[in-house]
Every structure is written in structure tokens, then in C-alpha cells.
Design a protein around this motif. Structure first.
Motif, PDB file in Angstrom:
ATOM      1  N   PHE A   3      -1.662   1.009   4.045  1.00 48.30           N
ATOM      2  CA  PHE A   3      -1.658   1.849   2.861  1.00 48.30           C
ATOM      3  C   PHE A   3      -0.448   2.765   2.842  1.00 48.30           C
ATOM      4  CE2 PHE A   3      -5.912   0.504   1.909  1.00 48.30           C
ATOM      5  CZ  PHE A   3      -6.022   0.726   0.538  1.00 48.30           C
ATOM      6  N   ALA A   4      -0.026   3.247   4.007  1.00 44.81           N
ATOM      7  CA  ALA A   4       1.182   4.078   4.050  1.00 44.81           C
ATOM      8  C   ALA A   4       2.366   3.304   3.494  1.00 44.81           C
ATOM      9  CB  ALA A   4       1.459   4.511   5.490  1.00 44.81           C
ATOM     10  N   PHE A   5       2.463   2.039   3.855  1.00 39.99           N
ATOM     11  CA  PHE A   5       3.558   1.210   3.358  1.00 39.99           C
ATOM     12  C   PHE A   5       3.426   0.996   1.847  1.00 39.99           C
ATOM     13  CE2 PHE A   5       5.158  -3.027   2.299  1.00 39.99           C
ATOM     14  CZ  PHE A   5       6.487  -2.860   2.632  1.00 39.99           C
ATOM     15  N   LEU A   6       2.205   0.717   1.396  1.00 42.38           N
ATOM     16  CA  LEU A   6       2.012   0.471  -0.028  1.00 42.38           C
ATOM     17  C   LEU A   6       2.263   1.732  -0.850  1.00 42.38           C
ATOM     18  CD1 LEU A   6      -1.137  -1.837  -0.008  1.00 42.38           C
ATOM     19  CD2 LEU A   6       1.246  -2.481  -0.266  1.00 42.38           C
ATOM     20  N   PHE A   7       1.855   2.882  -0.325  1.00 40.09           N
ATOM     21  CA  PHE A   7       2.123   4.124  -1.038  1.00 40.09           C
ATOM     22  C   PHE A   7       3.627   4.350  -1.199  1.00 40.09           C
ATOM     23  CE2 PHE A   7      -2.258   5.718  -0.265  1.00 40.09           C
ATOM     24  CZ  PHE A   7      -2.515   6.179  -1.546  1.00 40.09           C
ATOM     25  N   ALA A   8       4.405   3.884  -0.232  1.00 40.22           N
ATOM     26  CA  ALA A   8       5.852   4.089  -0.291  1.00 40.22           C
ATOM     27  C   ALA A   8       6.487   3.386  -1.485  1.00 40.22           C
ATOM     28  CB  ALA A   8       6.505   3.610   0.995  1.00 40.22           C
ATOM     29  N   ILE A   9       5.947   2.243  -1.886  1.00 36.27           N
ATOM     30  CA  ILE A   9       6.536   1.507  -3.007  1.00 36.27           C
ATOM     31  C   ILE A   9       5.612   1.519  -4.225  1.00 36.27           C
ATOM     32  CG2 ILE A   9       7.981   0.018  -1.592  1.00 36.27           C
ATOM     33  CD1 ILE A   9       4.774  -1.369  -2.983  1.00 36.27           C
ATOM     34  N   GLU A  10       4.545   2.325  -4.134  1.00 36.96           N
ATOM     35  CA  GLU A  10       3.540   2.331  -5.192  1.00 36.96           C
ATOM     36  C   GLU A  10       4.124   2.656  -6.557  1.00 36.96           C
ATOM     37  OE1 GLU A  10       0.116   2.875  -7.626  1.00 36.96           O
ATOM     38  OE2 GLU A  10       0.644   1.586  -5.955  1.00 36.96           O
ATOM     39  N   ARG A  11       4.958   3.684  -6.622  1.00 36.24           N
ATOM     40  CA  ARG A  11       5.432   4.128  -7.926  1.00 36.24           C
ATOM     41  C   ARG A  11       6.290   3.066  -8.604  1.00 36.24           C
ATOM     42  NH1 ARG A  11       4.188   7.873 -11.875  1.00 36.24           N
ATOM     43  NH2 ARG A  11       5.944   7.870 -13.305  1.00 36.24           N
ATOM     44  N   VAL A  12       7.125   2.377  -7.802  1.00 37.08           N
ATOM     45  CA  VAL A  12       7.987   1.339  -8.372  1.00 37.08           C
ATOM     46  C   VAL A  12       7.137   0.228  -8.979  1.00 37.08           C
ATOM     47  CG1 VAL A  12       9.751  -0.375  -7.864  1.00 37.08           C
ATOM     48  CG2 VAL A  12       9.825   1.858  -6.733  1.00 37.08           C
ATOM     49  N   ALA A  13       6.162  -0.261  -8.212  1.00 33.21           N
ATOM     50  CA  ALA A  13       5.305  -1.340  -8.708  1.00 33.21           C
ATOM     51  C   ALA A  13       4.395  -0.858  -9.829  1.00 33.21           C
ATOM     52  CB  ALA A  13       4.480  -1.909  -7.552  1.00 33.21           C
ATOM     53  N   ASP A  14       3.968   0.410  -9.750  1.00 29.88           N
ATOM     54  CA  ASP A  14       3.027   0.944 -10.731  1.00 29.88           C
ATOM     55  C   ASP A  14       3.632   0.964 -12.128  1.00 29.88           C
ATOM     56  OD1 ASP A  14       0.614   1.902 -11.519  1.00 29.88           O
ATOM     57  OD2 ASP A  14       0.788   3.862 -10.587  1.00 29.88           O
ATOM     58  N   MET A  15       4.912   1.264 -12.225  1.00 29.48           N
ATOM     59  CA  MET A  15       5.572   1.299 -13.525  1.00 29.48           C
ATOM     60  C   MET A  15       5.569  -0.094 -14.170  1.00 29.48           C
ATOM     61  SD  MET A  15       8.703   3.749 -12.298  1.00 29.48           S
ATOM     62  CE  MET A  15       9.484   4.176 -13.846  1.00 29.48           C
ATOM     63  N   LEU A  16       5.777  -1.121 -13.343  1.00 29.22           N
ATOM     64  CA  LEU A  16       5.797  -2.487 -13.863  1.00 29.22           C
ATOM     65  C   LEU A  16       4.401  -2.955 -14.251  1.00 29.22           C
ATOM     66  CD1 LEU A  16       8.281  -4.101 -11.305  1.00 29.22           C
ATOM     67  CD2 LEU A  16       8.743  -3.566 -13.709  1.00 29.22           C
ATOM     68  N   ARG A  17       3.432  -2.715 -13.362  1.00 26.78           N
ATOM     69  CA  ARG A  17       2.102  -3.258 -13.653  1.00 26.78           C
ATOM     70  C   ARG A  17       1.427  -2.512 -14.800  1.00 26.78           C
ATOM     71  NH1 ARG A  17       0.314  -0.830  -8.504  1.00 26.78           N
ATOM     72  NH2 ARG A  17      -1.248   0.785  -8.912  1.00 26.78           N
ATOM     73  N   THR A  18       1.755  -1.228 -14.988  1.00 24.75           N
ATOM     74  CA  THR A  18       1.208  -0.507 -16.132  1.00 24.75           C
ATOM     75  C   THR A  18       1.745  -1.079 -17.432  1.00 24.75           C
ATOM     76  OG1 THR A  18       1.000   1.517 -14.823  1.00 24.75           O
ATOM     77  CG2 THR A  18       0.964   1.757 -17.205  1.00 24.75           C
ATOM     78  N   THR A  19       3.007  -1.453 -17.437  1.00 25.49           N
ATOM     79  CA  THR A  19       3.586  -2.093 -18.617  1.00 25.49           C
ATOM     80  C   THR A  19       2.850  -3.388 -18.945  1.00 25.49           C
ATOM     81  OG1 THR A  19       5.743  -1.182 -18.003  1.00 25.49           O
ATOM     82  CG2 THR A  19       5.728  -2.939 -19.646  1.00 25.49           C
ATOM     83  N   VAL A  20       2.527  -4.161 -17.914  1.00 25.83           N
ATOM     84  CA  VAL A  20       1.781  -5.402 -18.102  1.00 25.83           C
ATOM     85  C   VAL A  20       0.368  -5.105 -18.613  1.00 25.83           C
ATOM     86  CG1 VAL A  20       0.800  -7.399 -16.896  1.00 25.83           C
ATOM     87  CG2 VAL A  20       3.136  -6.674 -16.409  1.00 25.83           C
TER      88      VAL A  20
END
Length: 443
Positions: free
Chosen positions: A392-409
Motif C-alpha cells: 500500500f505504501a508503494f500504491l499510495f506513492a503513485i495513487e494520485r497519478v493513476a487516480d486522475m486517469l481512472r476518475t476521467t474513465v
């Protein structure tokens, strides 16, 4: 398939014509955020100011979400009137959302199994970051461990007013649906209450118009802070993982949604993407489908989809239809299992897909809302709490980048289903939809 990558650039180009300030805010945020990342000591105070501005923008827009959702559902269902028609709308909505979400988790599972981004990645997982979030994640695991039934029970509010106070969207929507159906059954005596909610809906949409004046600085602040934390170098470190996510989102956006529109409706794909470009840009900037909901409703209604469909389908979709989140969660679960050497077979992949569909539908439509629910899935497949925390620490590190894309989807998916149902029910004005030159500015 006539829709190719250039369609997005056409849509974005026309979006810039009306909303250049939002698009430029995103680009400027990425560039400035990377510069701050490379010179962190000089901008500490400024980053805190940007964090305040970004969070203030999200809070302003989230402020109207609950009254907007409740009023939209009440007005929408009461305007439909006929309970048989409500049932027909609901049935179609479930079918279309089901098709889209199943396609998303299937795409994610196939891509991550074929590319295997988790092999050899374990040494990138930060032990330091793991310690910081240990208590938060462990609490989530303890609460959700092996308790799938609780996910369904939590959809039913014990006290609707308490759910309102806590901002629990799924119980609120559940109660609003039941209450609205009851109103539709009591006849003309419902008019005072329905009129009240019509006024609430109109007022919250007007407030949204005012809030959107601050869209450009808010999105600039959010993007700058997100990129400043990790810089653009994070893409090199986890390129295969992000590549799988990005390819999956591209397939969903440029193949699955156009196919759904072409097979189940007469809605022109390119024109429709142009029609909702403002909502997609704001979704990318805020990483919150709930915060984008007022704009999604405004885009769809002002571009030809009836209020009856928008007010019924879009609030439900913004909370329950998270196919971008589902795709991301499947990739994350299988990625971590690969990283830790946990074996899995085809039957387990199908079980993961089923669990992800459940967990994604219970994820809050806010930045990072879908990440903690992955604990429920991972904990059923042999990963220890310590491994979960590191992962989860690793996923939190890139969460915001991926979150912007998946929210658009996610937002695109909600709008696509609304358009398909509107076409099926003759509730779409094609003269308005196809007349892109006459579109009124949403922002």
C-alpha cells in the motif's frame, strides 16, 4: 471503429476553445510541480498554500454534492412518475454498467497477466513510507477482513440523518431512492416536497456555476502538489505498472465505450466526447467523480440529454459505477501478488474480479477513495498484513497519478450510459447534441 487517438485531440482542442484555462492549468501544474520537485527547499511555503487552494476547491464542490444527489434523485424519479418506467431505467442502467465494469476488470486481468509488471518490483516498495501508513491500513484490514456481507449491509442506512452527517454516499442514495419511489406512489400530495427538491436542485446547480469560476486555480494547485511530491521521474521507476494501467484505460475509453455507444445507441461517439470534454478535464484535475458530478450533469443536460435521465442515472453512476477504479484495482491486486511471489490460477483471477467489482462499487468518489478497499481483496489471497502495508505504501506513492486517469474513465462511463439510456428512451435532443458550434459554455 472510426474513433482513434486523434479523436481525443480533436475533443481536447475544442474543449480548449471553451475551457483553455482548465487545460492550461493542468499542463502548467505538471511542469511547475516537476520544477518544485527538483527544487523543494525553495517552495515549502508555496506548496502549503497550493495544498490549501486545491483542498478548498474540492471542498467547495463537494459541499453541493449531497444536496445535488438527493434532489436530483427525488426530482428525477418523481418526474418519471410511472414505477414501471423507473424499473425499466434501472434495469437498463444495471445491464449497461455491468457490461462496462466486467469489460474493465477483464481488460485489467488480461493485461497484468500478460505483461507481468510485478515481477522483480519488490525492491521499489518503500519501507519508510510503509511505517507512516501502517496504522491506517491495518485498521482497514481488521475492519474488513473476510466480511463481504458487511459491504452490502452498509449500503442500508440505520439512520439516514447520520449517514447525511457523515457524507456516506451509498446509504444516502439508497434512502433517497426508497423515499423517491414512495413519493411517486402517493399522488399529487407529493407536490410540496417535490417542488422543494426542484428548488434545491436549481440552487445547487447555480452554486456549482459560481464554484467553477475557481476551477483553473483549483486544478492548477491540485496538479502542482501531486507532481511536486514525486516528480516526473516516478514514471521511469514504475513504467511497466503505469503502462498496464494506461493501456487499460485507453482500451476502455477508445474501444469499450465507443462500442457500447455504437451497439446500443445512435449517439455519435466523437460528438459525444466533445460534448462532455469539460467534465473530463475537471475529472482529471480533481481526481474525484463525486466532485465532478455537478459538471457531468450540466454537460449532459445542456448538450441534449433529458433531465429525467441525467438526474436518475448520473448520481447513481457517480457512486456505484467505478469501472476505471475496478480496472485499477484488478491491476493493483495482481501486481502485488506478482511482486510478492504469491501464486494464483485462473479460478482465483475470476474470484479477484468478482471481489473487485464489489469493492469498487463501495469506493467513495473522492481522491484515493478506491485504494483502501483493495485490502479486502488482497487479504483473501495469502498476503500478510506486513506485505499489505508495504504494498500500500508503494500504491499510495503513485495513487494520485493513476487516480486522475481512472476518475476521467469513471466520469466518461457514467455519461456514456446516460447517453445510451437516453437514446433508448427517446430522451435525447440530437439537434442540440450535434450542433457543437452552439454549445453553451459550462464553465
Amino acid at each position: 471503429m472510426k474513433l482513434h487517438v486523434q479523436t481525443l485531440f480533436v475533443a481536447i482542442g475544442l474543449g480548449i476553445k471553451r475551457n483553455w484555462h482548465i487545460f492550461l492549468a493542468i499542463i502548467a501544474g505538471i511542469l511547475f510541480g516537476n520544477y518544485i520537485h527538483e527544487n523543494p527547499s525553495s517552495f515549502n511555503t508555496f506548496v502549503k498554500l497550493l495544498e490549501f487552494i486545491g483542498q478548498a476547491f474540492i471542498r467547495l464542490i463537494q459541499m453541493v454534492v449531497i444536496p445535488l444527489v438527493c434532489s436530483a434523485i427525488v426530482v428525477g424519479i418523481s418526474s418519471v412518475g410511472d414505477s414501471r418506467q423507473i424499473g425499466k431505467f434501472g434495469k437498463k442502467m444495471i445491464i449497461y454498467y455491468g457490461i462496462i465494469t466486467f469489460a474493465a476488470v477483464s481488460i485489467g486481468a488480461v493485461l497484468v497477466s500478460a505483461i507481468k509488471p510485478g515481477i522483480g518490483i519488490q525492491h521499489f516498495i518503500s519501507q519508510t513510507a510503509a511505517a507512516e501508513i501502517q496504522s491506517h491500513v491495518q485498521a482497514a484490514i481488521t475492519e474488513q477482513q473476510g466480511n463481504i456481507g458487511t459491504l452490502f449491509l452498509n449500503m442500508i442506512p440505520q439512520n439516514p440523518l447520520e449517514s447525511l452527517a457523515r457524507g456516506e454516499m451509498i446509504p444516502i442514495i439508497f434512502f433517497a431512492l426508497i423515499f423517491s419511489l414512495a413519493l411517486s406512489k402517493v399522488g399529487e400530495i407529493n407536490r410540496p416536497i417535490v417542488s422543494f427538491f426542484e428548488s434545491v436542485f436549481a440552487a445547487t446547480m447555480k452554486i456549482t456555476d459560481w464554484i467553477m469560476v475557481f476551477a483553473a486555480p483549483g486544478i492548477f494547485a491540485l496538479t502542482t502538489v501531486a507532481v511536486s511530491q514525486f516528480g516526473l521521474g516516478i514514471f521511469n521507476t514504475i513504467s511497466k505498472f503505469l503502462g498496464v494501467i494506461f493501456i487499460g484505460f485507453l482500451i476502455q475509453f477508445f474501444i469499450v465505450y465507443p462500442l457500447v455507444l455504437k451497439i446500443f445507441s445512435k449517439v455519435p461517439v466523437t460528438t459525444f466526447y466533445i460534448a462532455i470534454i469539460e467534465a473530463l478535464l475537471v475529472a482529471f484535475g480533481t481526481a474525484s467523480s463525486s466532485a465532478t458530478l455537478p459538471l457531468t450533469i450540466a454537460c449532459c443536460e445542456k448538450r441534449g440529454i433529458s433531465h429525467k435521465i441525467c438526474s436518475f442515472v448520473l448520481p447513481l453512476g457517480a457512486t456505484l459505477n467505478m469501472d476505471g477504479t475496478a480496472l485499477f484495482q484488478v491491476v493493483c491486486v495482481l501486481f502485488l501478488m506478482q511482486a510478492y511471489g504469491v501464486p494464483y490460477d485462473l479460478s482465483q483471477v475470476f474470484l479477484i474480479m468478482a471481489l473487485v467489482i464489489i469493492s469498487s462499487s463501495t469506493a467513495a468518489g473522492i481522491p484515493g477513495g478506491g485504494l483502501i478497499t483493495i485490502a479486502l481483496v488482497l487479504n483473501n489471497f495469502g498476503l500478510t498484513p506486513a506485505q499489505l502495508i508495504e504494498g500500500f505504501a508503494f500504491l499510495f506513492a503513485i495513487e494520485r497519478v493513476a487516480d486522475m486517469l481512472r476518475t476521467t474513465v469513471n466520469v466518461a462511463s457514467d455519461a456514456v450510459v446516460a447517453a445510451v439510456i437516453a437514446d433508448n428512451e427517446n430522451e435525447i435532443n440530437y439537434d442540440l447534441l450535434n450542433n457543437t458550434e452552439q454549445y453553451k459554455e459550462i464553465i
